[in-house]
Design an enzyme around this catalytic site. Structure first.
Site, PDB file in Angstrom:
ATOM      1  N   ASP A   1      45.527  54.219  38.158  1.00  0.00           N
ATOM      2  CA  ASP A   1      43.978  54.266  38.740  1.00  0.00           C
ATOM      3  C   ASP A   1      43.522  55.814  39.045  1.00  0.00           C
ATOM      4  OD1 ASP A   1      42.115  53.207  40.187  1.00  0.00           O
ATOM      5  OD2 ASP A   1      42.922  53.569  42.253  1.00  0.00           O
TER       6      ASP A   1
ATOM      7  N   GLY B   1      37.873  56.844  37.177  1.00  0.00           N
ATOM      8  CA  GLY B   1      36.373  56.991  37.316  1.00  0.00           C
ATOM      9  C   GLY B   1      36.062  58.450  38.187  1.00  0.00           C
TER      10      GLY B   1
ATOM     11  N   ARG C   1      31.873  58.438  34.763  1.00  0.00           N
ATOM     12  CA  ARG C   1      32.982  57.960  35.058  1.00  0.00           C
ATOM     13  C   ARG C   1      33.742  57.274  33.813  1.00  0.00           C
ATOM     14  NH1 ARG C   1      34.384  55.317  39.433  1.00  0.00           N
ATOM     15  NH2 ARG C   1      35.399  53.398  38.193  1.00  0.00           N
TER      16      ARG C   1
ATOM     17  N   HIS D   1      37.561  57.198  31.888  1.00  0.00           N
ATOM     18  CA  HIS D   1      38.144  55.941  31.277  1.00  0.00           C
ATOM     19  C   HIS D   1      38.741  56.615  29.829  1.00  0.00           C
ATOM     20  CE1 HIS D   1      37.395  53.302  34.284  1.00  0.00           C
ATOM     21  NE2 HIS D   1      36.142  53.216  33.928  1.00  0.00           N
TER      22      HIS D   1
ATOM     23  N   ARG E   1      32.278  45.348  38.876  1.00  0.00           N
ATOM     24  CA  ARG E   1      31.896  46.634  38.470  1.00  0.00           C
ATOM     25  C   ARG E   1      30.525  46.276  37.669  1.00  0.00           C
ATOM     26  NH1 ARG E   1      36.737  50.971  37.644  1.00  0.00           N
ATOM     27  NH2 ARG E   1      37.845  50.227  39.238  1.00  0.00           N
TER      28      ARG E   1
ATOM     29  N   LEU F   1      60.284  48.317  22.074  1.00  0.00           N
ATOM     30  CA  LEU F   1      59.423  48.338  23.381  1.00  0.00           C
ATOM     31  C   LEU F   1      58.691  47.504  23.580  1.00  0.00           C
ATOM     32  CD1 LEU F   1      58.452  49.864  26.143  1.00  0.00           C
ATOM     33  CD2 LEU F   1      57.097  51.440  24.592  1.00  0.00           C
TER      34      LEU F   1
ATOM     35  N   ARG G   1      47.864  51.022  47.659  1.00  0.00           N
ATOM     36  CA  ARG G   1      47.914  49.548  47.669  1.00  0.00           C
ATOM     37  C   ARG G   1      48.262  49.070  46.497  1.00  0.00           C
ATOM     38  NH1 ARG G   1      42.225  51.049  48.966  1.00  0.00           N
ATOM     39  NH2 ARG G   1      40.958  51.486  46.980  1.00  0.00           N
TER      40      ARG G   1
HETATM   41  C1  IPE Z   1      43.423  48.510  40.167  1.00  0.00           C
HETATM   42  O1  IPE Z   1      42.561  49.667  40.261  1.00  0.00           O
HETATM   43  C2  IPE Z   1      43.281  48.146  38.822  1.00  0.00           C
HETATM   44  C3  IPE Z   1      43.496  48.881  37.638  1.00  0.00           C
HETATM   45  C4  IPE Z   1      44.010  50.098  37.806  1.00  0.00           C
HETATM   46  C5  IPE Z   1      43.083  47.999  36.459  1.00  0.00           C
HETATM   47  P1  IPE Z   1      41.097  49.362  41.274  1.00  0.00           P
HETATM   48  O2  IPE Z   1      40.464  50.635  41.192  1.00  0.00           O
HETATM   49  O3  IPE Z   1      40.344  48.152  40.784  1.00  0.00           O
HETATM   50  O4  IPE Z   1      41.620  49.140  42.716  1.00  0.00           O
HETATM   51  P2  IPE Z   1      40.730  49.077  43.998  1.00  0.00           P
HETATM   52  O5  IPE Z   1      39.471  48.261  43.940  1.00  0.00           O
HETATM   53  O6  IPE Z   1      40.609  50.443  44.428  1.00  0.00           O
HETATM   54  O7  IPE Z   1      41.931  48.304  44.995  1.00  0.00           O
HETATM   55  C1  IPE Z   2      41.186  52.665  36.890  1.00  0.00           C
HETATM   56  O1  IPE Z   2      40.347  53.761  37.300  1.00  0.00           O
HETATM   57  C2  IPE Z   2      40.902  51.911  35.527  1.00  0.00           C
HETATM   58  C3  IPE Z   2      40.302  50.618  35.936  1.00  0.00           C
HETATM   59  C4  IPE Z   2      40.229  50.059  36.933  1.00  0.00           C
HETATM   60  C5  IPE Z   2      39.755  49.950  34.831  1.00  0.00           C
HETATM   61  P1  IPE Z   2      39.256  53.432  38.156  1.00  0.00           P
HETATM   62  O2  IPE Z   2      38.023  52.975  37.265  1.00  0.00           O
HETATM   63  O3  IPE Z   2      39.569  52.453  39.277  1.00  0.00           O
HETATM   64  O4  IPE Z   2      39.142  54.984  38.556  1.00  0.00           O
HETATM   65  P2  IPE Z   2      38.748  55.352  40.353  1.00  0.00           P
HETATM   66  O5  IPE Z   2      39.438  54.790  41.055  1.00  0.00           O
HETATM   67  O6  IPE Z   2      37.376  54.781  40.395  1.00  0.00           O
HETATM   68  O7  IPE Z   2      38.672  56.951  40.456  1.00  0.00           O
HETATM   69 MG    MG Z   3      40.180  52.670  41.172  1.00  0.00          MG
END
Ligand code: IPE
Ligand code: IPE
Ligand code: MG
Length: 224
Positions: free
Chosen positions: A12, A15, A25, A29, A63, A122, A178
């Protein structure tokens, strides 16, 4: 020292990293993919047998379409450019989650799984359109349909993670504490590490530090 067979990671923070450093964002990725490669290297170095990476949750469909498309385009390119390299390294790729993407991506995923299915160094489980709640419900439904008793052993056999040992370590980067519908059952006894760093800033050294810490933890599993 605690044994270590399986590390699961909620990757996580892409973005936020992208917005902070590149004003986009999606750039986050892209950068996150470099971290994936670094962490795979360290996983091999540590002789860990299973690495599960949460890449797209069943909730991530909420999203913007443009971001979702960017993510899947990245994945397609990754599969096209890197699957042979993974295969040469004796890495097996398995998708956990429901493969209901574009025909092209579904096909690339199937090819990648088939090509690497006999590899033994792996196993990388890519959690894609994965949600733990629906995994549990689907397993119960299957047991009911086949008139099988609902117990732990039968449930586990019907999870997408069947034949994969539970993760001893679960890491979430991105400074949020979480689970976001990830491996709710399988992580019942995982050691959980919530990391402040955003995924693109997470380094091999951070990963190593967690592994070192894990090895010295006293794990009780309800005993003393
Ligand atoms: C969890 O991250 C899912 C992945 C990393 C793929 P999210 O960014 O979607 O989680 P929430 O919405 O903040 O809980
Ligand atoms: C996790 O990074 C990757 C995916 C859920 C695909 P996020 O895209 O949720 O990044 P933040 O949490 O918005 O920074
Ligand atoms: Mg996130």
């Amino acid at each position: 020292m605690n044994p270590l067979n399986h590390v699961a990671i909620i990757m996580d923070g892409n973005g936020r990293w992208g917005l902070k450093y590149k004003n986009s964002r999606n750039a986050g990725h892209r950068a996150g993919l470099n971290t994936v490669e670094k962490i795979i290297k360290e996983t091999i170095h540590q002789k860990i047998k299973y690495l599960t990476l949460y890449a797209f949750s069943t909730e991530n469909w909420k999203r913007p379409r443009k971001e979702i498309k960017y993510l899947f385009d990245l994945l397609e390119n990754f599969l096209i450019n890197k699957i042979d390299k993974l295969n040469d390294q004796n890495i097996k790729l398995k998708i956990i989650g429901i493969k209901n993407f574009s025909t092209k991506l579904n096909k690339l995923l199937n090819i990648a799984e088939k090509k690497t299915c006999k590899n033994t160094k792996l196993q990388i489980n890519l959690a894609l359109n994965y949600g733990s709640k629906s995994e549990i419900i689907n397993a119960i439904k299957k047991l009911k349909k086949n008139n099988k008793p609902i117990n732990e052993k039968n449930l586990i056999k019907n999870f997408q993670t069947k034949n994969i040992p539970d993760p001893e370590i679960l890491i979430r980067t991105g400074n949020t504490k979480r689970l976001s519908n990830f491996l709710l059952w399988q992580a019942a006894y995982s050691e959980i590490f919530f990391e402040k760093k955003l995924w693109p800033s997470f380094e091999r050294s951070d990963f190593k530090k967690i592994i070192r810490k894990y090895k010295s933890i006293k794990r009780n599993f309800g005993s003393i």
